[in-house]
Design a protein around this motif. Structure first.
Motif, PDB file in Angstrom:
ATOM      1  N   GLN A 102      -8.753 -11.746   1.593  1.00  0.00           N
ATOM      2  CA  GLN A 102      -8.000 -12.979   1.842  1.00  0.00           C
ATOM      3  C   GLN A 102      -6.500 -12.700   1.777  1.00  0.00           C
ATOM      4  N   TYR A 103      -5.767 -13.413   2.607  1.00  0.00           N
ATOM      5  CA  TYR A 103      -4.321 -13.210   2.702  1.00  0.00           C
ATOM      6  C   TYR A 103      -3.621 -13.385   1.362  1.00  0.00           C
ATOM      7  N   THR A 104      -3.996 -14.413   0.603  1.00  0.00           N
ATOM      8  CA  THR A 104      -3.312 -14.662  -0.668  1.00  0.00           C
ATOM      9  C   THR A 104      -3.506 -13.498  -1.638  1.00  0.00           C
ATOM     10  N   THR A 105      -4.679 -12.903  -1.634  1.00  0.00           N
ATOM     11  CA  THR A 105      -4.926 -11.756  -2.510  1.00  0.00           C
ATOM     12  C   THR A 105      -4.114 -10.561  -2.047  1.00  0.00           C
ATOM     13  N   LYS A 106      -4.030 -10.358  -0.747  1.00  0.00           N
ATOM     14  CA  LYS A 106      -3.214  -9.263  -0.211  1.00  0.00           C
ATOM     15  C   LYS A 106      -1.762  -9.433  -0.656  1.00  0.00           C
ATOM     16  N   SER A 107      -1.277 -10.657  -0.592  1.00  0.00           N
ATOM     17  CA  SER A 107       0.099 -10.937  -1.024  1.00  0.00           C
ATOM     18  C   SER A 107       0.293 -10.626  -2.497  1.00  0.00           C
ATOM     19  N   LEU A 108      -0.694 -10.994  -3.322  1.00  0.00           N
ATOM     20  CA  LEU A 108      -0.602 -10.729  -4.758  1.00  0.00           C
ATOM     21  C   LEU A 108      -0.613  -9.227  -5.037  1.00  0.00           C
ATOM     22  N   ILE A 109      -1.421  -8.483  -4.297  1.00  0.00           N
ATOM     23  CA  ILE A 109      -1.452  -7.028  -4.460  1.00  0.00           C
ATOM     24  C   ILE A 109      -0.083  -6.455  -4.107  1.00  0.00           C
ATOM     25  N   LEU A 110       0.484  -6.929  -3.028  1.00  0.00           N
ATOM     26  CA  LEU A 110       1.799  -6.480  -2.582  1.00  0.00           C
ATOM     27  C   LEU A 110       2.878  -6.834  -3.614  1.00  0.00           C
TER      28      LEU A 110
ATOM     29  N   CYS B 227       0.610  -7.918   8.233  1.00  0.00           N
ATOM     30  CA  CYS B 227       1.885  -7.383   8.717  1.00  0.00           C
ATOM     31  C   CYS B 227       2.806  -6.920   7.588  1.00  0.00           C
ATOM     32  N   GLN B 228       3.028  -7.743   6.562  1.00  0.00           N
ATOM     33  CA  GLN B 228       3.930  -7.374   5.471  1.00  0.00           C
ATOM     34  C   GLN B 228       3.403  -6.161   4.714  1.00  0.00           C
ATOM     35  N   CYS B 229       2.092  -6.117   4.517  1.00  0.00           N
ATOM     36  CA  CYS B 229       1.503  -4.965   3.843  1.00  0.00           C
ATOM     37  C   CYS B 229       1.671  -3.712   4.703  1.00  0.00           C
ATOM     38  N   ARG B 230       1.564  -3.863   6.009  1.00  0.00           N
ATOM     39  CA  ARG B 230       1.735  -2.729   6.918  1.00  0.00           C
ATOM     40  C   ARG B 230       3.158  -2.177   6.800  1.00  0.00           C
TER      41      ARG B 230
END
Length: 172
Positions: free
Chosen positions: A119-127, A161-164
């Motif tokens: 999920q996007y929100t989890t990806k953001s939290l990881i970042l 995209c931001q994680c990339r």
């Protein structure tokens, strides 16, 4: 290790102040959870995820290891993932990626992150919690399961995209 046919007893031990009781009860509950989805569902209904989460940040390495093993096992149930995707839980998981943690801790942490990073929100939290840098360091871990889980997690993160951009900055 504790052996009990009653997971309720083991669950109550998660509230002990004694570190050796905490990690042993997490280990026993983890073993119980491996017996099948019905056991995981039973543990979830008792509130085991919520009870185990604070132990991810324990001062004791054995307690951190055992609690992440338990949380990872329960994360395989879709119903448990909302609790595990909370900001403070993701931050605690990211802290478990640090080099001083054991291979077993890294293996279960990377698998748990892979499980919840859809999920996007989890990806953001990881970042936001510096997870990219720590994951990148684990790509070269000598343990093949840590490598696999790490690469699968990075692959999920790379869809965003931001994680990339962060992966690019980390030369991955």
């Amino acid at each position: 290790n504790f052996k009990s046919k009653d997971p309720q007893t083991l669950y109550h031990l998660l509230f002990s102040k004694e570190e050796n009781i905490l990690w042993r009860s997490c280990d026993a509950l983890y073993t119980y959870s491996l017996a099948g989805e019905q056991n995981k569902t039973e543990l979830l209904s008792m509130g085991t995820v919520k009870a185990a989460i604070p132990h991810l940040s324990s001062a004791d390495a054995a307690t951190r290891r055992s609690s992440v093993m338990l949380v990872n096992s329960l994360a395989q149930l879709e119903e448990s993932r909302a609790e595990i995707r909370e900001q403070e839980v993701v931050a605690a998981l990211i802290n478990l990626l640090k080099p001083e943690e054991s291979v077993i801790t890294h293996e279960h942490t990377t698998k748990c992150l892979f499980t919840i990073a859809d999920q996007y929100t989890t990806k953001s939290l990881i970042l936001e919690n510096g997870g990219i840098e720590l994951l990148v360091q684990l790509i070269t871990d000598p343990d093949p399961l840590v490598q696999q889980n790490t690469l699968e997690t990075i692959d999920l993160l790379a869809v965003d995209c931001q994680c990339r951009i962060s992966l690019n900055e980390a030369n991955v």
